[in-house]
Scaffold this motif. Structure first.
Motif, mmCIF file in Angstrom:
data_model
loop_
_atom_site.group_PDB
_atom_site.id
_atom_site.type_symbol
_atom_site.label_atom_id
_atom_site.label_comp_id
_atom_site.label_asym_id
_atom_site.label_seq_id
_atom_site.Cartn_x
_atom_site.Cartn_y
_atom_site.Cartn_z
ATOM 1 N N VAL A 192 5.796 3.347 -46.970
ATOM 2 C CA VAL A 192 4.447 3.876 -46.778
ATOM 3 C C VAL A 192 3.615 2.857 -46.006
ATOM 4 N N TRP A 200 5.732 -1.010 -48.763
ATOM 5 C CA TRP A 200 4.430 -0.444 -48.423
ATOM 6 C C TRP A 200 3.517 -1.560 -47.953
ATOM 7 N N LEU A 213 -1.279 12.042 -50.873
ATOM 8 C CA LEU A 213 -0.161 11.107 -50.928
ATOM 9 C C LEU A 213 0.523 11.146 -52.291
ATOM 10 N N ALA A 220 1.216 12.431 -45.138
ATOM 11 C CA ALA A 220 0.760 12.097 -46.487
ATOM 12 C C ALA A 220 0.350 13.332 -47.279
#
Length: 247
Positions: free
Chosen positions: A37, A60, A17, A89
């Motif tokens: 994310v 995220w 990631l 990722a």
């Protein structure tokens, strides 16, 4: 430039990631992108990474999901871009101009903008560049688009619906099969992303083909016999790739 929403679903891959996010930050059109994310409650340092980079992320979260398509569906609801792209990722952009090359092709407001991706083995050996232009008929035989990094007009999800979360691997293919034959699409042969073949869609081939058959069988124009014939053909193609070291 249109606004692009980049969606990353991840689970226990902090190292991959970090590389993925680094490659996004290096993009020449970074200012035209929002990054979202969705982490499946990782325990390997992913949350710490996301907290550290929160000022560069538009959204995220880290909580349990019901699979990648559940995560993607949640993400779509939060997007504000004209186009959406899903990035793994452990994927990373091949060059700082990769996204610019795709966004420059949106001048005519196509529904899809596709490119080629570079595929590597889990050990890092280059295997092939792959990904073809949208072709409604060929798509019904097998997946010919390299879905990671593919630009999809956000409004398509309002017209076609979200991903079917009953799929575990081939929900993207099922979604693409629902698109109409008169779809407006453009393609570049430029390599956009670098991908590892270690993902679930490459390690659980039998399940991939089973879900591919299921997605095809749902299409009224395909039915049982044509879907079965494509299932056999896909196994034969895979066997050939395996034989020459491309799978």
């Amino acid at each position: 430039m249109p606004k692009l929403s980049l969606i990353i679903a991840t689970y226990n891959d902090a190292i991959g990631l970090a590389r993925c996010l680094d490659s996004i930050e290096q993009q020449t059109v970074r200012a035209d992108c929002e990054v979202l994310v969705f982490d499946n409650a990782s325990s390997d340092g992913t949350v710490e990474l996301l907290k550290d980079r929160s000022d560069r992320l538009d959204y995220w979260e880290s909580e349990r999901d019901r699979g990648i398509y559940h995560a993607w569906n949640k993400a779509i609801a939060r997007t504000s871009g004209d186009y959406v792209a899903f990035v793994g990722a452990d994927d990373y952009y091949a060059s700082p101009t990769a996204l610019q090359q795709l966004l420059e092709l949106t001048v005519g407001q196509p529904d899809l903008v596709s490119g080629r991706n570079a595929y590597y083995s889990a050990e890092g050996k280059f295997l092939r560049n792959w990904g073809y232009a949208w072709d409604w008929q060929r798509m019904r035989e097998s997946m010919i688009l390299s879905h990671p990094g593919l630009l999809m007009r956000r409004s398509l999800f309002d017209r076609i619906g979200l991903f079917d979360e009953r799929f575990r691997i081939c929900g993207d293919y099922d979604w693409l099969l629902r698109l109409p034959p008169d779809l407006k699409a453009v393609h570049t042969n430029q390599v956009i992303l670098c991908l590892s073949m270690g993902g679930v869609s490459n390690t659980q081939v039998g399940r991939v083909f089973a879900e591919t058959f299921r997605a095809q069988h749902r299409q009224p124009d395909l039915g049982l016999w044509r879907s079965g014939a494509y299932w056999l053909l896909n196994w034969l193609k895979y066997g050939r790739r395996k034989l020459i070291g491309l799978a």
